[in-house]
Design a protein around this motif. Sequence first.
Motif, PDB file in Angstrom:
ATOM      1  N   THR A  99       0.835  -1.208   0.000  1.00  0.00           N
ATOM      2  CA  THR A  99       0.000   0.000   0.000  1.00  0.00           C
ATOM      3  C   THR A  99       0.870   1.259   0.000  1.00  0.00           C
ATOM      4  OG1 THR A  99      -1.727  -1.177   1.205  1.00  0.00           O
ATOM      5  CG2 THR A  99      -1.827   1.215   1.264  1.00  0.00           C
ATOM      6  N   ALA A 100       1.920   1.269   0.834  1.00  0.00           N
ATOM      7  CA  ALA A 100       2.817   2.438   0.889  1.00  0.00           C
ATOM      8  C   ALA A 100       3.514   2.656  -0.446  1.00  0.00           C
ATOM      9  CB  ALA A 100       3.856   2.240   1.993  1.00  0.00           C
ATOM     10  N   ARG A 101       3.912   1.583  -1.119  1.00  0.00           N
ATOM     11  CA  ARG A 101       4.559   1.719  -2.441  1.00  0.00           C
ATOM     12  C   ARG A 101       3.599   2.327  -3.456  1.00  0.00           C
ATOM     13  NH1 ARG A 101       7.824  -4.026  -2.511  1.00  0.00           N
ATOM     14  NH2 ARG A 101       9.619  -3.270  -1.347  1.00  0.00           N
ATOM     15  N   GLN A 102       2.337   1.899  -3.413  1.00  0.00           N
ATOM     16  CA  GLN A 102       1.350   2.453  -4.328  1.00  0.00           C
ATOM     17  C   GLN A 102       1.108   3.936  -4.043  1.00  0.00           C
ATOM     18  OE1 GLN A 102      -2.074  -0.088  -3.901  1.00  0.00           O
ATOM     19  NE2 GLN A 102      -1.220  -1.718  -5.173  1.00  0.00           N
ATOM     20  N   GLN A 107       1.878   9.591  -5.493  1.00  0.00           N
ATOM     21  CA  GLN A 107       2.389  10.913  -5.123  1.00  0.00           C
ATOM     22  C   GLN A 107       3.422  11.403  -6.145  1.00  0.00           C
ATOM     23  OE1 GLN A 107       3.807  10.227  -1.132  1.00  0.00           O
ATOM     24  NE2 GLN A 107       1.922  11.031  -0.198  1.00  0.00           N
ATOM     25  N   GLY A 108       4.253  10.495  -6.637  1.00  0.00           N
ATOM     26  CA  GLY A 108       5.236  10.876  -7.657  1.00  0.00           C
ATOM     27  C   GLY A 108       4.563  11.336  -8.938  1.00  0.00           C
ATOM     28  N   LYS A 109       3.533  10.585  -9.370  1.00  0.00           N
ATOM     29  CA  LYS A 109       2.799  10.968 -10.580  1.00  0.00           C
ATOM     30  C   LYS A 109       2.076  12.301 -10.379  1.00  0.00           C
ATOM     31  CE  LYS A 109       2.111   6.238 -12.143  1.00  0.00           C
ATOM     32  NZ  LYS A 109       1.158   5.145 -12.336  1.00  0.00           N
TER      33      LYS A 109
END
Length: 128
Positions: A99-102, A107-109
């Motif tokens: 979940t944190a990776r997603q 956030q990056g996008k």
Amino acid sequence: MEDVPDPQVPERARRRTYTAKYKRDILTEYESLNRQGRGALLRREKLYTSLVSSWRDQRDKGVLAALARPAGAPPASAAEKDAARLRKENLRLSGELETARQVIAIQGKLSALLDQLSTNSSETNTEK
């Protein structure tokens, strides 16, 4: 002349072993006979009364132990419980990590999109 061992005497003595089925069958037969029949059975099978008595005790203790044991799976040891708890925690933490990776990817996008929008907005303001 070759030294031939006596076929009646084994080179090394071995204890006799008895299967559970054999013990059960002998006990059943022994308990159904009268005194003379019991003696004949013991002589035929080359057994002692003390051995039959110990088998009877084993059988009775086994039955009592089986009746005292609760139904279902046996209780897990402390190590098994700890391993199960750690596996469960590992699964939970793996889910949280995914979940944190997603979230980080989103956030990056979003940051890239906002940067692009601000760049486009500043270009249109300078053109006017």
